[in-house]
Motif scaffolding. Structure first.
Motif, PDB file in Angstrom:
ATOM      1  N   ARG A  71       0.867  -1.188   0.000  1.00  0.00           N
ATOM      2  CA  ARG A  71       0.000   0.000   0.000  1.00  0.00           C
ATOM      3  C   ARG A  71       0.899   1.233   0.000  1.00  0.00           C
ATOM      4  O   ARG A  71       2.101   1.134   0.252  1.00  0.00           O
ATOM      5  CB  ARG A  71      -0.930   0.011   1.213  1.00  0.00           C
ATOM      6  CG  ARG A  71      -0.252   0.214   2.547  1.00  0.00           C
ATOM      7  CD  ARG A  71      -1.286   0.176   3.676  1.00  0.00           C
ATOM      8  NE  ARG A  71      -0.748   0.569   4.956  1.00  0.00           N
ATOM      9  CZ  ARG A  71      -0.104  -0.239   5.804  1.00  0.00           C
ATOM     10  NH1 ARG A  71       0.088  -1.504   5.475  1.00  0.00           N
ATOM     11  NH2 ARG A  71       0.337   0.222   6.954  1.00  0.00           N
ATOM     12  N   SER A  72       0.313   2.388  -0.322  1.00  0.00           N
ATOM     13  CA  SER A  72       1.134   3.610  -0.412  1.00  0.00           C
ATOM     14  C   SER A  72       0.490   4.735   0.384  1.00  0.00           C
ATOM     15  O   SER A  72      -0.712   4.696   0.702  1.00  0.00           O
ATOM     16  CB  SER A  72       1.275   4.033  -1.884  1.00  0.00           C
ATOM     17  OG  SER A  72       0.028   4.490  -2.383  1.00  0.00           O
ATOM     18  N   LEU A  73       1.319   5.712   0.725  1.00  0.00           N
ATOM     19  CA  LEU A  73       0.810   6.942   1.353  1.00  0.00           C
ATOM     20  C   LEU A  73       1.768   8.083   1.012  1.00  0.00           C
ATOM     21  O   LEU A  73       2.904   7.852   0.572  1.00  0.00           O
ATOM     22  CB  LEU A  73       0.646   6.767   2.868  1.00  0.00           C
ATOM     23  CG  LEU A  73       1.876   6.359   3.694  1.00  0.00           C
ATOM     24  CD1 LEU A  73       2.657   7.591   4.136  1.00  0.00           C
ATOM     25  CD2 LEU A  73       1.425   5.575   4.914  1.00  0.00           C
ATOM     26  N   VAL A  74       1.284   9.275   1.215  1.00  0.00           N
ATOM     27  CA  VAL A  74       2.077  10.474   0.915  1.00  0.00           C
ATOM     28  C   VAL A  74       2.186  11.294   2.196  1.00  0.00           C
ATOM     29  O   VAL A  74       1.171  11.582   2.845  1.00  0.00           O
ATOM     30  CB  VAL A  74       1.435  11.314  -0.204  1.00  0.00           C
ATOM     31  CG1 VAL A  74       2.258  12.593  -0.450  1.00  0.00           C
ATOM     32  CG2 VAL A  74       1.317  10.494  -1.480  1.00  0.00           C
ATOM     33  N   THR A  75       3.431  11.609   2.587  1.00  0.00           N
ATOM     34  CA  THR A  75       3.628  12.447   3.770  1.00  0.00           C
ATOM     35  C   THR A  75       3.740  13.914   3.335  1.00  0.00           C
ATOM     36  O   THR A  75       4.262  14.216   2.261  1.00  0.00           O
ATOM     37  CB  THR A  75       4.907  12.049   4.532  1.00  0.00           C
ATOM     38  OG1 THR A  75       6.030  12.224   3.674  1.00  0.00           O
ATOM     39  CG2 THR A  75       4.830  10.583   4.970  1.00  0.00           C
ATOM     40  N   ALA A  76       3.218  14.771   4.175  1.00  0.00           N
ATOM     41  CA  ALA A  76       3.217  16.203   3.845  1.00  0.00           C
ATOM     42  C   ALA A  76       4.263  16.930   4.680  1.00  0.00           C
ATOM     43  O   ALA A  76       4.467  16.625   5.854  1.00  0.00           O
ATOM     44  CB  ALA A  76       1.835  16.794   4.100  1.00  0.00           C
ATOM     45  N   GLY A  77       4.901  17.909   4.068  1.00  0.00           N
ATOM     46  CA  GLY A  77       5.880  18.718   4.771  1.00  0.00           C
ATOM     47  C   GLY A  77       5.237  20.014   5.255  1.00  0.00           C
ATOM     48  O   GLY A  77       4.000  20.146   5.304  1.00  0.00           O
ATOM     49  N   VAL A 120       5.581   7.171   0.097  1.00  0.00           N
ATOM     50  CA  VAL A 120       5.982   6.007   0.888  1.00  0.00           C
ATOM     51  C   VAL A 120       5.307   4.756   0.349  1.00  0.00           C
ATOM     52  O   VAL A 120       4.100   4.749   0.090  1.00  0.00           O
ATOM     53  CB  VAL A 120       5.623   6.197   2.378  1.00  0.00           C
ATOM     54  CG1 VAL A 120       6.128   5.014   3.194  1.00  0.00           C
ATOM     55  CG2 VAL A 120       6.205   7.515   2.891  1.00  0.00           C
ATOM     56  N   LEU A 121       6.110   3.691   0.203  1.00  0.00           N
ATOM     57  CA  LEU A 121       5.586   2.378  -0.162  1.00  0.00           C
ATOM     58  C   LEU A 121       5.746   1.476   1.065  1.00  0.00           C
ATOM     59  O   LEU A 121       6.855   1.305   1.575  1.00  0.00           O
ATOM     60  CB  LEU A 121       6.388   1.804  -1.343  1.00  0.00           C
ATOM     61  CG  LEU A 121       5.662   0.828  -2.268  1.00  0.00           C
ATOM     62  CD1 LEU A 121       4.514   1.528  -2.984  1.00  0.00           C
ATOM     63  CD2 LEU A 121       6.639   0.245  -3.283  1.00  0.00           C
ATOM     64  N   ILE A 122       4.645   0.887   1.534  1.00  0.00           N
ATOM     65  CA  ILE A 122       4.670   0.004   2.702  1.00  0.00           C
ATOM     66  C   ILE A 122       4.436  -1.421   2.218  1.00  0.00           C
ATOM     67  O   ILE A 122       3.429  -1.705   1.555  1.00  0.00           O
ATOM     68  CB  ILE A 122       3.614   0.415   3.736  1.00  0.00           C
ATOM     69  CG1 ILE A 122       3.883   1.865   4.188  1.00  0.00           C
ATOM     70  CG2 ILE A 122       3.613  -0.532   4.929  1.00  0.00           C
ATOM     71  CD1 ILE A 122       2.838   2.423   5.111  1.00  0.00           C
ATOM     72  N   VAL A 123       5.374  -2.286   2.536  1.00  0.00           N
ATOM     73  CA  VAL A 123       5.379  -3.645   1.986  1.00  0.00           C
ATOM     74  C   VAL A 123       5.272  -4.660   3.115  1.00  0.00           C
ATOM     75  O   VAL A 123       5.958  -4.544   4.138  1.00  0.00           O
ATOM     76  CB  VAL A 123       6.677  -3.893   1.182  1.00  0.00           C
ATOM     77  CG1 VAL A 123       6.631  -5.274   0.520  1.00  0.00           C
ATOM     78  CG2 VAL A 123       6.895  -2.802   0.156  1.00  0.00           C
TER      79      VAL A 123
END
Length: 498
Positions: free
Chosen positions: A110-116, A125-128
């Protein structure tokens, strides 16, 4: 005062996770990966992942779980780099050029995007997760399930829809996978007609084991089959399911029906047989059944059931009875044993007794048939007595008559035999010389015959007398009066020859 984690602290925390984490930048560079992510790809260093999305594609081949290859723009790493957020993508990952199972894995990604600061996307981010072991176990289950000869289907408990069926179920019902998968239990009701349907439904809703019970399973053609059905809770891809298995009762019921019909035919034939018959237990020889002919001949009826023939005094000679029972248990079969039996009202009867061990209604038994030969034995005794009286004065009998009467008097030795009459004079000569111990060459010399001619006569003798060896011919001839005395070149006298 709150403490904001710096990037180094974040990496330390992420590095300790058991899930793999890969950071990819919008320009498609692989910026960082924790140890778990590296191990899930069989590498030790970050650069071994390829350094970029393109490098990753060169080093690893990905396929969906349905074995379809991913397009180059559909690699999860590519999708994450573009900022796409997705959940639970399952892919098979193989090292490029790799052939061993150790270089292949199954990943859930699954993936997510972190904000600055200011909400600007900072990291993709790729979570495996490595789910190789789980899918290998499911594959083993799938192979076992498909190969299981017992008919079976799997129903998902969340919506009671079927998700699997094996070939055995298709053969039993005529339904193929397309006709069952996705349909609900109430559309293809495997619990129809179940003797404890309410209990089965309650256990199904609770996700508990459904005990074995009889049911009526409707097939694709509309017909029904009697089955035994049982249910066992299992999990398929983390979904609670119920595994239904079936045992077809129709062959067993057909066999039971055929067995009942066979036993009925046997009972009818046994009851109406014109010869006396009985059925006894093999163990102890207690009587189980007597037919009408036995009751008429020996006087014993239903009151004798449960008792052994020895208890009834049926055998005149108890030693003969014990030997008969012992031999029957040893060989399983006796044909035409001659013995003397005693009817209930007294007296004696000469009988031929045949018996065989059989199985009746699952019990080891003995079936016995009797043939009353009292009349025949009496006639034989009277004939022998008459012969004894006649042979007291044989001066006026020819030798042939005397020998034939002697044969009647002693049926075990010198008995009349039609085969002897079938022999020619020359064959009788040859038989007489064989009985004297002469070889074929000696016989030829004695009779002035070629050796091959003698062999032809010997072969004709064997064929007519049903013999196979010279020793058998000697025994057979001597029992019938060969060799004759005083032979010298002429016809050899024998039984029936004055």
């Amino acid at each position: 005062m709150t403490h904001a984690l710096d990037r180094s602290e974040q990496h330390q925390i992420i590095a300790s996770l058991t899930e793999g984490v890969i950071l990819v930048t919008p320009d498609h560079r692989i910026a960082w990966a924790n140890a778990a992510a590296l191990a899930m790809h069989g590498v030790d260093r970050l650069e071994d992942l390829g350094g970029s999305v393109d490098g990753y594609r060169d080093r690893f081949v990905l396929r969906y779980r349905n074995h379809h290859p991913l397009g180059l723009d559909r690699y999860p790493l590519e999708r994450a780099a573009t900022g796409e957020v997705f959940e639970d993508v399952y892919v098979d990952v193989t090292r490029a050029g790799g052939a061993s199972p150790a270089e292949s894995w199954t990943h859930r990604i699954r993936s997510l995007v972190t904000a600055g600061p200011g909400g600007r996307p900072e990291s993709h981010v790729l979570i495996v997760q490595d789910v190789t072991a789980q899918f290998e176990a499911e594959m083993r289950f799938e192979r076992t399930f498909a190969a299981n000869p017992a008919p079976a289907v799997i129903c998902r408990l969340a919506d009671l829809r079927y998700v699997r069926l094996n070939e055995g179920f298709s053969e039993l019902t005529g339904f193929d996978a397309d006709a069952v998968i996705g349909r609900t239990l109430y559309e293809v009701d495997v619990l129809a007609g179940a003797e404890r349907r309410e209990l089965a439904i309650a256990r199904l809703k609770e996700g508990r084991t459904i005990p074995q019970m009889e049911a009526r399973l409707r097939g694709a053609g509309g017909g029904e089959r009697a089955v035994i059905v049982a249910g066992q809770p299992i999990e398929i891809a983390d979904d609670p399911c119920m595994l239904f298995t079936f045992a077809d009762l129709e062959p067993r019921r057909a066999a039971e029906t055929a067995l009942r019909a066979s036993e009925e035919r046997f009972e009818t034939a046994f009851r109406l047989a014109p010869v006396p018959m009985l059925v006894a237990r093999r163990d102890g020889f207690g009587l189980l059944s007597l037919n009408q002919a036995f009751t008429a001949a020996f006087g014993h009826g239903p009151e004798a059931l449960g008792r052994a023939p020895g208890d009834l005094g049926l055998w005149v000679d108890e030693g003969a009875r014990a030997a008969f029972e012992r031999d029957l248990l040893r060989t399983g079969r006796i044909a035409g044993a001659e013995t003397c039996l005693r009817p209930r009202e007294g007296g004696e009867r000469d009988c031929l007794v045949s018996a065989e061990t059989v199985t009746i209604a699952g019990e080891a038994c003995v079936l016995c048939a009797l043939q009353d030969i009292t009349g025949r034995k009496r006639s034989e005794r009277e004939l022998i007595a008459a012969i004894d009286a006649v042979m007291a004065d044989t001066s006026w009998f020819s030798r042939a008559v005397i020998e034939r009467l002697a044969g009647l008097r002693q049926p075990g030795r010198g008995a009349p035999d039609a085969r002897l009459d079938a022999l020619t004079a020359r064959e009788r000569q040859v038989l007489g010389l064989i009985c004297q111990g002469l070889s074929d060459a000696a016989i030829g010399k004695r009779l002035s015959l070629a050796r091959n001619t003698v062999r032809n006569h010997v072969a004709a003798l064997y064929r007519k007398l049903g013999l196979h060896r010279r020793s058998e011919a000697v025994i057979w001839g001597r029992e019938r009066g060969f060799p004759a005395q005083g032979f010298e070149g002429g016809e050899t006298p024998g039984p029936g020859r004055p």
